[in-house]
Scaffold this active site. Structure first.
Site, PDB file in Angstrom:
ATOM      1  N   ASN A   1       0.852  -1.184   0.000  1.00 54.48           N
ATOM      2  CA  ASN A   1       0.000   0.000   0.000  1.00 54.48           C
ATOM      3  C   ASN A   1       0.893   1.242   0.000  1.00 54.48           C
ATOM      4  OD1 ASN A   1      -2.456   1.541   0.305  1.00 54.48           O
ATOM      5  ND2 ASN A   1      -1.949   1.797   2.466  1.00 54.48           N
TER       6      ASN A   1
ATOM      7  N   HIS B   1       0.852   5.261   1.387  1.00 56.75           N
ATOM      8  CA  HIS B   1       0.171   6.173   2.302  1.00 56.75           C
ATOM      9  C   HIS B   1       0.767   7.565   2.125  1.00 56.75           C
ATOM     10  CE1 HIS B   1      -2.227   7.247   5.768  1.00 56.75           C
ATOM     11  NE2 HIS B   1      -1.192   7.926   6.235  1.00 56.75           N
TER      12      HIS B   1
ATOM     13  N   SER C   1       4.807   6.863   2.263  1.00 58.97           N
ATOM     14  CA  SER C   1       5.277   5.607   2.845  1.00 58.97           C
ATOM     15  C   SER C   1       4.679   4.467   2.030  1.00 58.97           C
ATOM     16  CB  SER C   1       4.826   5.467   4.296  1.00 58.97           C
ATOM     17  OG  SER C   1       5.338   6.499   5.092  1.00 58.97           O
TER      18      SER C   1
ATOM     19  N   ASP D   1      -2.331   0.803   7.950  1.00 59.67           N
ATOM     20  CA  ASP D   1      -1.047   1.517   7.898  1.00 59.67           C
ATOM     21  C   ASP D   1      -0.014   1.042   8.915  1.00 59.67           C
ATOM     22  OD1 ASP D   1      -2.217   3.132   5.895  1.00 59.67           O
ATOM     23  OD2 ASP D   1      -3.063   4.450   7.411  1.00 59.67           O
TER      24      ASP D   1
END
Length: 191
Positions: A101, A103, A135, A144
């Site tokens: 992912n 962020h 990130s 996260d």
């Protein structure tokens, strides 16, 4: 050829950037975009670039439907590019260390439920931070909190609006996200 599946919920500018990046590479390609919002602009972007789209709802995500469709595509890497729902543990378990992912902040700061998009940039402005960034991390069953893969920073000037901060962060995303995905596919920085 390594296979990438993207998950996105919104406009899809990151998804389009990744699709275009890998269209010019010999060792990876985006084979599908999965989207939880039937009205998201990412659907048009993907279809215009010839990438199949799978639209699903929460029940399909938390049941077996999305997992079965994912397995059919056989991805080497699953990339969340602006996907806002919590990713289910059974899919994470089926693809260990294969889901990442991005962020729009320097985790662990400004992460967690409800911290996405402009919410993050406003919080950074209100806290008078002097830097922010992106990130890229592995996905685990918590928002996260997965292991970090990569971070890039950008200064926040005293006069920057949340919108200007968003533009700076988005440029970092465009510059770095496809390259980090490529490194992971090539086995660099792999967990």
């Amino acid at each position: 050829m390594k296979k990438i599946v993207l998950f996105a919920s919104g406009s899809g500018s990151n998804a389009e950037n990744i699709i275009r990046f890998f269209a010019q590479r010999a060792h990876g390609e985006v084979v599908a975009v999965f989207c939880n919002n039937p009205h998201a602009k990412v659907i048009d972007r993907a279809e215009n670039l010839g990438v199949p789209v799978v639209v699903f709802d929460k029940e399909a995500l938390h049941g077996e439907s999305v997992l079965l469709k994912l397995r059919a595509f056989g991805p080497d890497l699953i990339v969340l590019a602006g996907f806002l729902w919590m990713f289910p543990a059974h899919i994470i378990a089926a693809f260990p260390n294969q889901i990442i992912n991005i962020h729009p902040a320097l985790l662990p700061k400004y992460g967690g439920k409800g911290m996405y998009g402009m919410h993050v940039h406003r919080a950074i402005r209100e806290a008078n931070e002097t830097e922010t960034g992106i990130s890229i991390h592995y996905v685990d069953p918590h928002y996260d909190e997965g292991d970090l893969i990569f971070q890039a920073k950008v200064p926040v000037e005293a006069h920057d609006t949340p919108e200007q901060i968003a533009q700076k962060v988005q440029q970092l995303e465009y510059d770095h996200f496809p390259k980090v995905i490529e490194q992971l596919l090539l086995g660099v920085n792999k967990k």
